[in-house]
Design an enzyme around this catalytic site. Structure first.
Site, short mmCIF file in Angstrom:
data_model
loop_
_atom_site.label_atom_id
_atom_site.label_comp_id
_atom_site.label_asym_id
_atom_site.label_seq_id
_atom_site.Cartn_x
_atom_site.Cartn_y
_atom_site.Cartn_z
N ARG A 280 -74.92 -28.77 -0.02
CA ARG A 280 -73.97 -29.78 -0.52
C ARG A 280 -73.82 -29.61 -2.02
O ARG A 280 -74.74 -29.19 -2.72
CB ARG A 280 -74.48 -31.19 -0.20
CG ARG A 280 -74.32 -31.58 1.27
CD ARG A 280 -74.77 -33.01 1.52
NE ARG A 280 -76.20 -33.15 1.36
CZ ARG A 280 -76.80 -33.63 0.30
NH1 ARG A 280 -76.08 -34.11 -0.71
NH2 ARG A 280 -78.10 -33.69 0.22
N TYR B 59 -69.83 -24.76 4.07
CA TYR B 59 -71.21 -25.19 4.36
C TYR B 59 -71.23 -26.59 5.02
O TYR B 59 -70.54 -27.50 4.57
CB TYR B 59 -72.08 -25.22 3.07
CG TYR B 59 -73.35 -25.99 3.34
CD1 TYR B 59 -74.37 -25.39 4.10
CD2 TYR B 59 -73.51 -27.32 2.96
CE1 TYR B 59 -75.51 -26.12 4.45
CE2 TYR B 59 -74.64 -28.05 3.30
CZ TYR B 59 -75.63 -27.44 4.04
OH TYR B 59 -76.74 -28.15 4.40
N LYS C 26 -72.03 -36.53 6.59
CA LYS C 26 -72.26 -37.27 5.37
C LYS C 26 -70.99 -37.96 4.86
O LYS C 26 -71.01 -39.09 4.38
CB LYS C 26 -72.85 -36.35 4.29
CG LYS C 26 -74.26 -35.85 4.64
CD LYS C 26 -75.15 -36.98 4.99
CE LYS C 26 -76.59 -36.76 5.33
NZ LYS C 26 -77.27 -35.56 5.44
N HIS D 43 -79.07 -43.39 5.52
CA HIS D 43 -79.57 -42.01 5.70
C HIS D 43 -80.95 -42.09 6.35
O HIS D 43 -81.96 -41.81 5.71
CB HIS D 43 -79.63 -41.34 4.32
CG HIS D 43 -79.82 -39.86 4.35
ND1 HIS D 43 -80.20 -39.14 3.24
CD2 HIS D 43 -79.68 -38.93 5.34
CE1 HIS D 43 -80.28 -37.85 3.53
NE2 HIS D 43 -79.98 -37.70 4.80
N SER E 224 -82.83 -35.81 1.49
CA SER E 224 -82.58 -34.55 2.20
C SER E 224 -83.78 -33.62 2.08
O SER E 224 -84.37 -33.48 1.01
CB SER E 224 -81.34 -33.88 1.60
OG SER E 224 -80.25 -34.76 1.70
N CYS F 4 -86.75 -33.92 3.22
CA CYS F 4 -88.02 -34.60 2.96
C CYS F 4 -88.70 -35.09 4.24
O CYS F 4 -89.59 -35.93 4.19
CB CYS F 4 -87.83 -35.75 1.98
SG CYS F 4 -87.44 -35.17 0.33
N ASP G 175 -81.05 -38.36 11.26
CA ASP G 175 -80.42 -38.30 9.92
C ASP G 175 -79.66 -39.56 9.53
O ASP G 175 -79.68 -39.94 8.38
CB ASP G 175 -79.48 -37.09 9.86
CG ASP G 175 -79.15 -36.65 8.43
OD1 ASP G 175 -80.09 -36.51 7.63
OD2 ASP G 175 -77.96 -36.47 8.12
N ARG H 258 -80.09 -23.60 8.35
CA ARG H 258 -80.04 -24.74 9.28
C ARG H 258 -79.82 -24.29 10.71
O ARG H 258 -79.31 -23.20 10.97
CB ARG H 258 -78.89 -25.67 8.89
CG ARG H 258 -79.01 -26.25 7.47
CD ARG H 258 -79.27 -27.72 7.48
NE ARG H 258 -79.71 -28.21 6.18
CZ ARG H 258 -80.21 -29.43 6.01
NH1 ARG H 258 -80.32 -30.26 7.01
NH2 ARG H 258 -80.61 -29.81 4.82
P1 GTP Z 1 -82.11 -33.20 5.93
O1 GTP Z 1 -81.65 -32.60 7.22
O2 GTP Z 1 -81.73 -32.38 4.75
O3 GTP Z 1 -81.67 -34.61 5.76
O4 GTP Z 1 -83.73 -33.10 5.91
P2 GTP Z 1 -84.88 -33.92 6.65
O5 GTP Z 1 -85.19 -35.15 5.88
O6 GTP Z 1 -84.55 -34.06 8.08
O7 GTP Z 1 -86.15 -32.95 6.47
P3 GTP Z 1 -86.94 -32.06 7.53
O8 GTP Z 1 -87.64 -32.87 8.56
O9 GTP Z 1 -86.03 -31.00 8.02
O10 GTP Z 1 -88.06 -31.41 6.61
C1 GTP Z 1 -87.74 -30.65 5.48
C2 GTP Z 1 -88.92 -29.86 5.00
O11 GTP Z 1 -90.03 -30.71 4.77
C3 GTP Z 1 -89.38 -28.82 6.02
O12 GTP Z 1 -89.66 -27.61 5.33
C4 GTP Z 1 -90.64 -29.40 6.59
O13 GTP Z 1 -91.53 -28.41 6.99
C5 GTP Z 1 -91.18 -30.25 5.46
N1 GTP Z 1 -91.93 -31.42 5.98
C6 GTP Z 1 -91.48 -32.30 6.91
N2 GTP Z 1 -92.43 -33.23 7.20
C7 GTP Z 1 -93.50 -32.92 6.43
C8 GTP Z 1 -94.81 -33.52 6.28
O14 GTP Z 1 -95.17 -34.49 6.91
N3 GTP Z 1 -95.63 -32.92 5.37
C9 GTP Z 1 -95.25 -31.82 4.66
N4 GTP Z 1 -96.13 -31.31 3.80
N5 GTP Z 1 -94.05 -31.23 4.78
C10 GTP Z 1 -93.19 -31.77 5.65
C1 SPV Z 2 -78.75 -33.48 4.04
O1 SPV Z 2 -78.58 -32.72 3.08
O2 SPV Z 2 -79.20 -34.65 3.92
C2 SPV Z 2 -78.46 -33.01 5.41
C3 SPV Z 2 -77.75 -31.74 5.56
O3 SPV Z 2 -78.74 -33.68 6.37
S1 SPV Z 2 -76.07 -31.91 5.14
O4 SPV Z 2 -75.30 -31.95 6.38
O5 SPV Z 2 -75.74 -30.75 4.38
O6 SPV Z 2 -75.86 -33.12 4.41
MN MN Z 3 -79.77 -35.58 5.78
#
Ligand code: GTP
Ligand code: SPV
Ligand code: MN
Length: 586
Positions: free
Chosen positions: A69, A197, A206, A226, A248, A250, A277, A370
Site C-alpha cells: 500500500r 498491488y 481497505k 481493522h 498491518s 502484526c 482483517d 501474499r
Molecule cells: P495484514 O494482512 O497486513 O493486515 O497482517 P496481519 O495483521 O494479518 O499479520 P499476520 O498474521 O499475517 O502476521 C504478520 C507477521 O507477523 C508474520 O511474519 C508472522 O509470522 C508474524 N507474527 C504473527 N503472530 C506472531 C506472534 O504471535 N509472535 C511473533 N513473534 N510473530 C508473529
Molecule cells: C494490510 O496492509 O493491512 C493488509 C494488506 O491487510 S492490504 O490489502 O494491502 O491492505
Molecule cells: Mn490488514
C-alpha cells in the site's frame, strides 16, 4: 445483466473516459473465471502452479515498484479539508477528479474493462453493502472473486437502487509518480490508478470496507474496524468471540487461525476463525456488540507462515489460491517463502522473476508477499462465517509491535479508558506499506491508514458508540513482540497467544482477579497458564512488568500525536491522558 440506470450511466461515463476495447461483466461463474485464468496465463499475467500439489493455484508477480500500500499517495477527498482531518492526505474532490481523469483518459485502449459486481457481507443480508469495481486487470478480477462475494445476485439484490460504491481501477503505466488511491466518501466513489498491488486495487478491501465504510459507519451508527474475529469454544460447547485490531503485518491472520496449545486442546477447547482483517460492528437488539466479517477470503502475508506458526493458513492455501511475489520453485513448479521451511529451493526465481541463489543472502519472497485464499478453504472456519447476524463480541483487543513499553497484556478500566488505550496505540512499521520498516509510530486502533474522515471525530465516534452499547465488550491491549537484550522475542507467540486470550475471557466473566497498575489491570503471574511452555514464571513476570519510566517517556509522544490529530480530539481522551500521567507520577 442489469437495467439499473445508475449503474449503466456510470459505467458508460467511465468507459467514455478510459476507452476500453471491450466491456465484460463478471457473473461469478466458475466457467467464466476459468476462461479468465487461461487468458491471464496466456499473457503471462499469472502462471499455473503444479496442479497435483497445488490444485487451482497460480503465481503472480507485481511490478517491482508496486509491492505494498502507498499511504503517501492515498487521499480522502471530502469537500471540506477539515473533514478528512490532519492524519489523512486530502485533495479537493473536483481537483482530484480532474487530475485523475487525465491519467485514466484512454488508459484502457486495446484492453478490456471488467465490471465486477460484489458484496461486502452476505448478499441480501441487512449488513451487506454492495460495490461495483471496474478494472482492466484480470488479476484484480480473480482476487475479487476470492475476497468478496461476486455475481449477478449482487445486481439483483441492488435492484434499481443508487446505493452502491463506485470503484474505478486502471493499471495505466504502473507509474509510481502518478499512483493515486483516492476516496470520495461523499460520492461513494473510489478511484485507483497506476498500481496493481492488492491493498491499492482490490477496492472492496481497505478502500471500501474500511475507508468508505468507516465514514458510513459514523453517519449510520456502526463501526468499520481493522480487526480479526475469532471464537473460542469451551469444552461444554459454549463459544465466546473476540475482535482484535493489530496494525498491518502484526499478527491478525495468525491469531485468527490459531491452534490451541496441547494443554487446552486436550481439554477440548477449539478456536474458530470468523475473519482475519476487517470487522463491521453493530449494536444488536440484545444490547451487545455484534461483528460480521464483510470479506470472503484471506489476503494474507506469506513470509513466516509455516506448519508450526500457522498450519491452518498453510492448509487454506493448498488449493485455489493466488500467490503474489513469492519464490517460484522451478524444480516442481511450486512456491516458497522465507519462514516456510529451512529448505529454500536451489533452482528458483525470486519475487522479481530473477534466477535466485538462496545462498546469496538476498530475500527470495518479498516481505509483503501474499496469498489470496478462499475462507471456505480454512480448516478452522467458524460455522458463523456465513451467518448474516454475525457474532456477539465479548472482548476487543488492541495490539502492536512494541519491543519494550507495552506489557504482554493489560485491561482497560472502562470503555472510555479502552478507547484511550486504542487511541494511543503505537507499533513498529512493517513491509505492508511502502516506506521505512521498524519505526515506531502512533497507529490508533490500527486504523491510522484506514479512517475515511477526521481522526478526532473517529475517537469521538468510539466514545459515542460506547454510550450506546448497554452490554459493551471489555477492552484489552496485548503485545506479542517484547524483545530481550539480544532483540529476540521473549513470548513464544502464535498458538500460545491463546494463553493470553484465556485470561482475557476469564476477566470478561469476572472469573479472575487482576493487579491494578497505572495503565490498567495486569494479570497476576499465576493466572497466565504456562503448562507445556518452555518459560518460567520469572519470564512471565518480566513480560507483565509495567516500566513506569518508559511509559513516562511515551507521554510527550502521545501529546504530540493528539496535537497533530488536532482540535477534534475529544476532551475525554485528554482527561484520560492527564489521569494516566498523574498515576505514572504518583
Ligand atoms: P495484514 O494482512 O497486513 O493486515 O497482517 P496481519 O495483521 O494479518 O499479520 P499476520 O498474521 O499475517 O502476521 C504478520 C507477521 O507477523 C508474520 O511474519 C508472522 O509470522 C508474524 N507474527 C504473527 N503472530 C506472531 C506472534 O504471535 N509472535 C511473533 N513473534 N510473530 C508473529
Ligand atoms: C494490510 O496492509 O493491512 C493488509 C494488506 O491487510 S492490504 O490489502 O494491502 O491492505
Ligand atoms: Mn490488514
Amino acid at each position: 445483466m442489469t437495467n439499473n440506470k445508475y449503474v449503466l450511466d456510470w459505467i458508460n461515463e467511465m468507459a467514455a473516459m478510459t476507452q476500453p476495447d471491450k466491456i465484460v461483466w463478471i457473473d461469478g461463474t466458475e466457467a467464466q473465471a476459468e476462461e479468465l485464468r487461461a487468458e491471464a496465463c496466456s499473457t503471462g499475467e499469472i502462471s499455473k502452479l503444479n496442479q497435483e500439489l497445488l490444485p487451482g493455484c497460480y503465481l503472480h508477480r507485481t511490478a517491482i515498484n508496486d509491492v505494498a500500500r502507498v499511504e503517501d499517495r492515498t487521499f480522502i477527498c471530502t469537500s471540506k479539508k477539515e473533514d478528512a482531518g490532519n492524519i489523512n492526505n486530502w485533495m479537493d474532490p473536483s481537483e482530484c477528479y480532474a487530475k485523475l481523469s487525465k491519467l485514466y483518459a484512454g488508459s484502457m485502449k486495446g484492453r478490456t474493462m471488467y465490471v465486477i459486481p460484489y458484496s461486502m457481507g452476505i448478499v441480501g443480508s441487512d449488513f451487506a453493502k454492495y460495490g461495483i469495481e471496474l478494472t482492466d486487470s484480470i488479476y484484480v478480477v480473480l482476487n475479487m472473486l476470492i475476497m468478496t462475494r461476486v455475481g449477478t445476485n449482487v445486481l439483483e439484490a441492488l435492484g434499481d437502487d443508487a446505493g452502491f460504491i463506485k470503484g474505478l481501477h486502471a493499471r495505466a503505466d504502473i507509474d509510481e509518480a502518478n499512483r493515486y488511491i483516492c476516496h470520495f466518501p461523499e460520492d461513494n466513489t473510489i478511484w485507483s490508478v497506476n498500481s496493481g498491488y492488492g491493498g491499492n486495487v482490490l477496492l472492496g478491501k481497505k478502500c471500501f470496507a474500511l475507508r468508505i465504510a468507516s465514514y458510513l459507519g459514523r453517519k449510520e451508527g456502526w463501526m468499520a474496524e481493522h480487526m480479526l474475529i475469532l471464537g473460542i469454544e469451551a469444552p461444554n460447547g459454549d463459544v465466546k468471540y473476540i475482535c482484535a485490531a493489530f496494525p498491518s503485518a502484526c499478527g491478525k491472520t495468525n491469531l485468527a487461525m490459531l491452534i490451541p496449545p496441547e494443554f487446552y486442546k486436550s481439554k477440548g477447547y477449539k478456536v474458530w476463525c470468523v475473519g482475519d482483517d476487517i470487522s463491521w460492528l453493530r449494536i444488536g437488539s440484545d444490547g451487545r456488540l455484534w461483528a460480521v466479517n464483510p470479506e470472503n477470503g484471506f489476503f494474507g502475508v506469506a513470509p513466516g507462515t509455516n506448519v508450526k506458526s500457522n498450519p491452518n493458513a498453510l492448509a487454506t492455501t493448498m488449493k485455489n489460491t493466488i500467490f503474489t511475489n513469492v519464490v517460484e520453485n522451478l524444480d516442481n513448479n511450486t512456491v516458497w517463502w522465507e519462514g516456510l521451511d529451512k529448505n529454500p529451493p536451489k533452482n528458483a526465481r525470486n519475487w522479481k522473476g530473477e534466477v535466485w541463489d538462496c545462498t546469496d543472502g538476498s530475500k527470495g519472497a518479498h516481505p509483503n508477499s501474499r496469498f489470496t485464499a478462499m475462507a471456505t478453504n480454512c480448516p478452522c472456519l467458524s460455522d458463523k462465517f456465513n451467518d448474516p447476524a454475525g457474532v456477539p463480541i465479548s472482548a476487543i483487543v488492541f495490539g502492536g509491535r512494541r519491543a519494550k513499553t507495552a506489557p504482554l497484556v493489560y485491561q482497560s478500566t472502562s470503555w472510555q479508558n479502552g478507547t484511550f488505550v486504542g487511541s494511543i496505540m503505537a507499533s513498529e512499521t512493517t513491509a505492508a506499506a511502502a516506506g521505512a520498516v521498524g519505526v515506531v509510530r502512533r497507529d490508533p486502533m490500527a486504523m491510522r491508514p484506514f479512517v475515511g474522515y477526521d481522526m478526532g471525530d473517529y475517537f469521538k465516534h468510539w466514545l459515542d458508540m460506547g454510550k450506546k452499547i448497554p452490554n459493551a465488550p471489555k477492552i484489552f491491549h496485548v503485545n506479542w513482540f517484547r524483545t530481550d537484550d539480544e532483540g529476540h522475542f521473549i513470548w513464544p507467540g502464535f498458538g500460545d497467544n491463546m494463553r493470553v486470550l484465556m485470561w482475557i475471557l476469564a476477566r470478561c466473566e469476572g472469573a479472575v482477579d487482576a493487579r491494578e497498575t497505572a495503565i490498567g489491570y495486569v494479570p497476576y503471574v499465576k493466572d497466565i497458564e504456562i503448562a507445556g511452555l518452555d518459560i518460567d514464571e520469572k519470564t512471565i513476570e518480566g513480560l507483565l512488568q509495567v516500566d513506569t519510566a518508559l511509559w513516562k517517556e511515551d507521554i510527550p509522544g502521545i501529546r504530540a500525536f493528539y496535537e497533530q490529530v488536532g482540535d477534534r480530539v475529544p476532551a475525554e481522551l485528554y482527561e484520560e491522558l492527564n489521569a494516566l500521567e498523574a498515576r505514572l507520577n504518583g
